[in-house]
Design a protein around this motif. Structure first.
Motif, PDB file in Angstrom:
ATOM      1  N   ASP A  32     -25.893  -0.277 -30.454  1.00  0.00           N
ATOM      2  CA  ASP A  32     -24.662   0.175 -30.074  1.00  0.00           C
ATOM      3  C   ASP A  32     -24.699   1.223 -28.873  1.00  0.00           C
ATOM      4  N   MET A 166     -23.302  -4.708 -37.222  1.00  0.00           N
ATOM      5  CA  MET A 166     -22.951  -3.410 -36.197  1.00  0.00           C
ATOM      6  C   MET A 166     -21.672  -2.870 -36.499  1.00  0.00           C
ATOM      7  N   ARG A 167     -20.669  -3.791 -36.775  1.00  0.00           N
ATOM      8  CA  ARG A 167     -19.393  -3.375 -36.969  1.00  0.00           C
ATOM      9  C   ARG A 167     -19.208  -2.541 -38.374  1.00  0.00           C
ATOM     10  N   SER A 170     -20.800   0.789 -37.634  1.00  0.00           N
ATOM     11  CA  SER A 170     -20.077   1.796 -36.722  1.00  0.00           C
ATOM     12  C   SER A 170     -18.921   2.322 -37.510  1.00  0.00           C
ATOM     13  N   THR A 176     -22.746   6.207 -34.793  1.00  0.00           N
ATOM     14  CA  THR A 176     -22.827   4.538 -33.872  1.00  0.00           C
ATOM     15  C   THR A 176     -21.382   4.324 -33.737  1.00  0.00           C
ATOM     16  N   ASN A 177     -21.407   3.756 -32.592  1.00  0.00           N
ATOM     17  CA  ASN A 177     -19.973   3.158 -32.109  1.00  0.00           C
ATOM     18  C   ASN A 177     -20.199   1.652 -31.870  1.00  0.00           C
ATOM     19  N   ASP A 178     -18.701   0.928 -31.643  1.00  0.00           N
ATOM     20  CA  ASP A 178     -18.766  -0.366 -31.644  1.00  0.00           C
ATOM     21  C   ASP A 178     -18.776  -0.993 -30.147  1.00  0.00           C
ATOM     22  N   ARG A 179     -19.658  -0.331 -29.310  1.00  0.00           N
ATOM     23  CA  ARG A 179     -19.792  -1.021 -28.151  1.00  0.00           C
ATOM     24  C   ARG A 179     -21.254  -1.304 -27.983  1.00  0.00           C
ATOM     25  N   VAL A 180     -21.423  -2.737 -28.215  1.00  0.00           N
ATOM     26  CA  VAL A 180     -22.440  -3.315 -28.786  1.00  0.00           C
ATOM     27  C   VAL A 180     -23.152  -3.982 -27.621  1.00  0.00           C
TER      28      VAL A 180
END
Length: 186
Positions: A32, A166-167, A170, A176-180
């Motif tokens: 992330d 990852m989603r 997040s 944790t964010n969703d900018r992978v």
């Protein structure tokens, strides 16, 4: 001592999720982009996954950014010294990390991979090859790992699996964010 505070009393940068997935001949590492300090998002688009050794190795880090960059530099030197042999370079880095007074104080974890192997490297001198080809580290690592393990029977594409895991992380982990960012080796 508060888990978000370093021994000098200042708030520490933390929070990341990194996942590595190896299925067949393909391996991906995804991370992330969030960097947090305490309860504040300091940067939403950090790049915690990168290519090493002329692109033949990929790696992701969790922990203090400056410490992780130091470890990436050291790993790069070990890869050069051992002609790109990731396992050998990782073991040598882990030995140094455990015994060198300066390196012992670094606070970071790494997931690294080449076409043959996926590894977790720790400051305790561990070089771990994860069972089932899935590894995750960082504050959202357990969420991503659990999601990936639950989905691996239904998803054979390592990129799709890593992105879905990852989603999930997040959506559950506030650090944790969703900018992978994702890198692949095949």
């Amino acid at each position: 001592m508060d888990g978000n505070r370093a021994s000098h009393g200042l708030e520490q940068w933390h929070g990341t999720t990194i996942i590595g997935v190896k299925i067949g001949e393909r391996t991906v590492i995804a991370g992330d982009g969030q960097v947090s300090m305490g309860n504040t998002v300091m940067k939403p688009n950090a790049r915690k996954v990168r290519r090493l050794h002329d692109g033949s190795v990929i790696g992701g880090f969790a922990g203090a950014t400056a410490d992780a960059f130091t470890l990436f530099e050291r790993l790069e030197k070990k890869l050069e010294a051992h002609r790109g042999q990731l396992m050998r370079a990782a073991v040598e880095l882990a030995k140094d990390w455990r015994t060198d007074k300066y390196l012992r104080n670094l606070e970071a974890l790494m997931i690294v991979a080449d076409k043959d192997v996926l590894l977790i490297l720790t400051g305790n001198g561990d070089v771990l090859e994860p069972e089932g080809g899935i590894a995750a580290i960082g504050s959202g690592g357990n969420y991503a790992l659990s999601a990936a393990r639950a989905l691996v029977e239904y998803e054979t594409d390592p990129e799709k699996l890593a992105r879905r895991a990852m989603r999930v992380a997040s959506e559950v982990c506030v650090f944790t964010n969703d900018r992978v960012t994702l890198e692949e080796i095949s």
